[in-house]
Design an enzyme around this catalytic site. Structure first.
Site, mmCIF file in Angstrom:
data_model
loop_
_atom_site.group_PDB
_atom_site.id
_atom_site.type_symbol
_atom_site.label_atom_id
_atom_site.label_comp_id
_atom_site.label_asym_id
_atom_site.label_seq_id
_atom_site.Cartn_x
_atom_site.Cartn_y
_atom_site.Cartn_z
ATOM 1 N N ASP A 95 0.796 -1.235 0.000
ATOM 2 C CA ASP A 95 0.000 0.000 0.000
ATOM 3 C C ASP A 95 0.825 1.280 0.000
ATOM 4 O OD1 ASP A 95 -0.599 -0.742 3.488
ATOM 5 O OD2 ASP A 95 1.123 0.165 2.523
ATOM 6 N N GLU A 131 -2.736 4.944 2.655
ATOM 7 C CA GLU A 131 -2.561 3.530 2.288
ATOM 8 C C GLU A 131 -3.854 2.858 1.827
ATOM 9 O OE1 GLU A 131 0.876 4.350 5.115
ATOM 10 O OE2 GLU A 131 -1.238 4.913 4.941
ATOM 11 N N HIS A 211 4.975 4.333 14.310
ATOM 12 C CA HIS A 211 5.519 5.208 13.265
ATOM 13 C C HIS A 211 4.426 5.793 12.382
ATOM 14 C CE1 HIS A 211 4.698 1.642 10.883
ATOM 15 N NE2 HIS A 211 4.797 2.379 9.809
ATOM 16 N N ARG A 213 1.533 7.708 10.436
ATOM 17 C CA ARG A 213 1.255 9.150 10.263
ATOM 18 C C ARG A 213 0.120 9.578 11.196
ATOM 19 N NH1 ARG A 213 1.238 8.542 5.269
ATOM 20 N NH2 ARG A 213 3.200 9.433 4.614
HETATM 21 C C1 UD9 Z 1 -1.290 0.352 6.623
HETATM 22 C C2 UD9 Z 1 -0.209 -0.618 6.962
HETATM 23 O O1 UD9 Z 1 -0.195 -1.248 7.991
HETATM 24 N N1 UD9 Z 1 0.780 -0.741 6.051
HETATM 25 C C3 UD9 Z 1 1.879 -1.608 6.368
HETATM 26 C C4 UD9 Z 1 3.155 -0.883 6.097
HETATM 27 O O2 UD9 Z 1 4.176 -1.562 6.762
HETATM 28 P P1 UD9 Z 1 4.377 -1.662 8.342
HETATM 29 O O3 UD9 Z 1 3.322 -0.909 9.066
HETATM 30 O O4 UD9 Z 1 4.511 -3.097 8.648
HETATM 31 O O5 UD9 Z 1 5.757 -0.861 8.489
HETATM 32 P P2 UD9 Z 1 6.888 -1.007 9.621
HETATM 33 O O6 UD9 Z 1 6.232 -1.254 10.919
HETATM 34 O O7 UD9 Z 1 7.806 0.145 9.466
HETATM 35 O O8 UD9 Z 1 7.720 -2.275 9.151
HETATM 36 C C5 UD9 Z 1 7.453 -3.499 9.722
HETATM 37 C C6 UD9 Z 1 8.582 -4.432 9.360
HETATM 38 O O9 UD9 Z 1 9.813 -3.832 9.812
HETATM 39 C C7 UD9 Z 1 10.421 -4.652 10.801
HETATM 40 N N2 UD9 Z 1 10.959 -3.759 11.845
HETATM 41 C C8 UD9 Z 1 10.100 -3.012 12.611
HETATM 42 C C9 UD9 Z 1 10.616 -2.160 13.568
HETATM 43 C C10 UD9 Z 1 12.029 -2.071 13.738
HETATM 44 O O10 UD9 Z 1 12.548 -1.321 14.592
HETATM 45 N N3 UD9 Z 1 12.845 -2.833 12.940
HETATM 46 C C11 UD9 Z 1 12.324 -3.666 11.985
HETATM 47 O O11 UD9 Z 1 13.073 -4.327 11.262
HETATM 48 C C12 UD9 Z 1 9.325 -5.586 11.293
HETATM 49 O O12 UD9 Z 1 9.862 -6.862 11.628
HETATM 50 C C13 UD9 Z 1 8.397 -5.718 10.095
HETATM 51 O O13 UD9 Z 1 8.764 -6.775 9.244
HETATM 52 O O14 UD9 Z 1 3.436 -0.902 4.696
HETATM 53 C C14 UD9 Z 1 3.656 -2.203 4.187
HETATM 54 C C15 UD9 Z 1 4.196 -2.114 2.771
HETATM 55 O O15 UD9 Z 1 3.217 -2.054 1.819
HETATM 56 C C16 UD9 Z 1 2.365 -2.996 4.286
HETATM 57 O O16 UD9 Z 1 2.666 -4.362 4.031
HETATM 58 C C17 UD9 Z 1 1.777 -2.941 5.677
HETATM 59 O O17 UD9 Z 1 0.409 -3.326 5.548
#
Ligand code: UD9
Length: 381
Positions: A95, A131, A211, A213
């Site tokens: 997204d 998203e 994190h 927004r």
């Molecule tokens: C609306 C929404 O929910 N959208 C999401 C957003 O992703 P997110 O919300 O999951 O983003 P983050 O939380 O930044 O990343 C998470 C990943 O990072 C790793 N991690 C985390 C903290 C850290 O200190 N060190 C790390 O390594 C952790 O293990 C994990 O794998 O966009 C993606 C792309 O489209 C979508 O898939 C996903 O739906």
């Protein structure tokens, strides 16, 4: 040779698309990896850890970039990449602005699009913003939809997406989790993780990531207030993962610096993060991916949001929405700390996000689609 152009730009997309890239490479399929660099250091950390050097890096990131600014700069750059590479298919994830722009460029060049993690909806165009709009728009463009769960597939069918184009694969985050935990390098604790875990000895450990927004500003202030209250119990230690975006970490640094039993962790690497998560008694997070990973590791999740596109985790009992009001976060955290049965129930919930073979399934479907894709490309010349 006409191959598949895999486009991503952020840490989560990289984590979740690498299993697909590796599965395609194992099938000796032509794959070109293009990163837009929407994220920088945390994206590079994932690529370095996975030993994956992108074929193309647009290095698009600017400080405090808005989605519309990013779109305006990405549209011509990704169009040029696709005109030069002439892929038979473009593959995007989830997204993000990168995923949306790549799908739009492919559409205008009449290149078919595959969408990984298709069908996630919160039902509210404003949450999460942008998203929800991005992923609905990609669904309108893609002709291959890789849905992580049966629920996501039903959502797509309800939107009129042809069933034959929808494939329930599981979420590739589970593939990535299995891969990192079987990686020999995973066993070594980094100094940061070692120090954090040492400080938690004798206490239950709570991991925190926020994190999004929609939590910037007041939300983060409320979350920090809740963290200070929880830390004051004295029987728990907290690890606060700081996202590189200043809007996401500055208020936490300011409000939590020097707070006893609180460890501020500057963007732990993916292996370190998974290691910290696997030792946590519970996790407080507004992340999407962590809502999948924590249940896979048997860690209860309190979601710092008012809505989620992962209702499967809520329905299974593995996760609970608590929003971003301090008193609710405190009350729900205390319940899990003080009621062992409540914690055990969440910990033992059924796991809805797949078996860790999503990447293989997606690559197999792309391989069977290849002939049709290539003949379409030839007709387009
Ligand atoms: C609306 C929404 O929910 N959208 C999401 C957003 O992703 P997110 O919300 O999951 O983003 P983050 O939380 O930044 O990343 C998470 C990943 O990072 C790793 N991690 C985390 C903290 C850290 O200190 N060190 C790390 O390594 C952790 O293990 C994990 O794998 O966009 C993606 C792309 O489209 C979508 O898939 C996903 O739906």
């Amino acid at each position: 040779m006409a191959g598949i152009l895999v486009v991503f730009g952020t840490r989560p997309e990289a984590i979740k698309l690498i299993p697909v890239v590796r599965a395609l490479q194992r099938r000796r399929m032509a794959v070109t990896v293009c990163t837009t660099g929407q994220h920088r250091e945390i994206l590079d950390s994932v690529l370095h850890g996975a030993g994956l050097a992108p074929d193309i890096d647009l290095a698009i990131m600017r400080d405090d970039q808005s989605p519309i600014d990013l779109m305006a700069r990405l549209l011509p750059r990704l169009t040029k990449v696709m005109e030069e590479e002439r892929p038979c298919r473009v593959l995007v994830h989830g997204d993000t602005t990168t995923a949306l722009v790549a799908a739009i460029c492919a559409y205008h060049l009449e290149i078919p699009v595959g969408h990984v993690e298709a069908g996630l909806r919160s039902g509210d165009n404003r949450q999460p913003w942008p998203e929800e709009f991005n992923r609905k728009s990609i669904s309108a463009i893609a002709d291959l939809h890789f849905a992580p769960t049966a629920h996501a597939a039903k959502v797509l069918e309800a939107e009129g997406i042809p069933s034959a184009s929808i494939h329930v694969t599981g979420n590739t985050s589970v593939d990535a989790l299995h891969a990192i935990r079987s990686d020999p390098r995973y066993s070594g604790l980094s100094l940061g993780v070692r120090a954090t875990l040492a400080s938690t000895l004798g206490k239950r450990f709570i991991l925190v990531t926020c994190h999004r927004r929609e939590n910037h500003g007041r939300g983060l202030a409320q979350i920090a207030t809740a963290i200070r209250a929880i830390a004051s119990r004295g029987d728990v230690a907290l690890g606060i993962c700081l996202h590189p975006n200043p809007n996401a970490h500055a208020p936490l640094r300011t409000m939590l610096r020097g707070c006893e039993h609180v460890n501020l962790l500057p963007a732990p690497t993916y292996p370190d993060f998974i290691k910290l998560l696997s030792t946590a008694h519970l996790v407080l997070t507004d992340s999407g991916g962590v809502q999948e990973e924590a249940p896979a590791l048997g860690v209860p999740v309190l979601v710092l949001r008012n809505t989620t596109e992962r209702p499967e985790g809520i329905e299974s009992g593995a996760a609970r929405l608590v929003g971003s009001q301090a008193e609710t976060i405190i009350a729900e955290t205390y319940r899990l700390l003080d009621d062992p049965l409540a914690h055990a129930r969440m910990k033992r919930s059924p796991f809805p996000y797949g078996d860790g073979r999503a990447g293989e399934r997606i690559a197999s479907i792309l391989a069977s689609q290849r002939e049709a894709d290539v003949s379409l490309l030839t007709a387009r010349r």
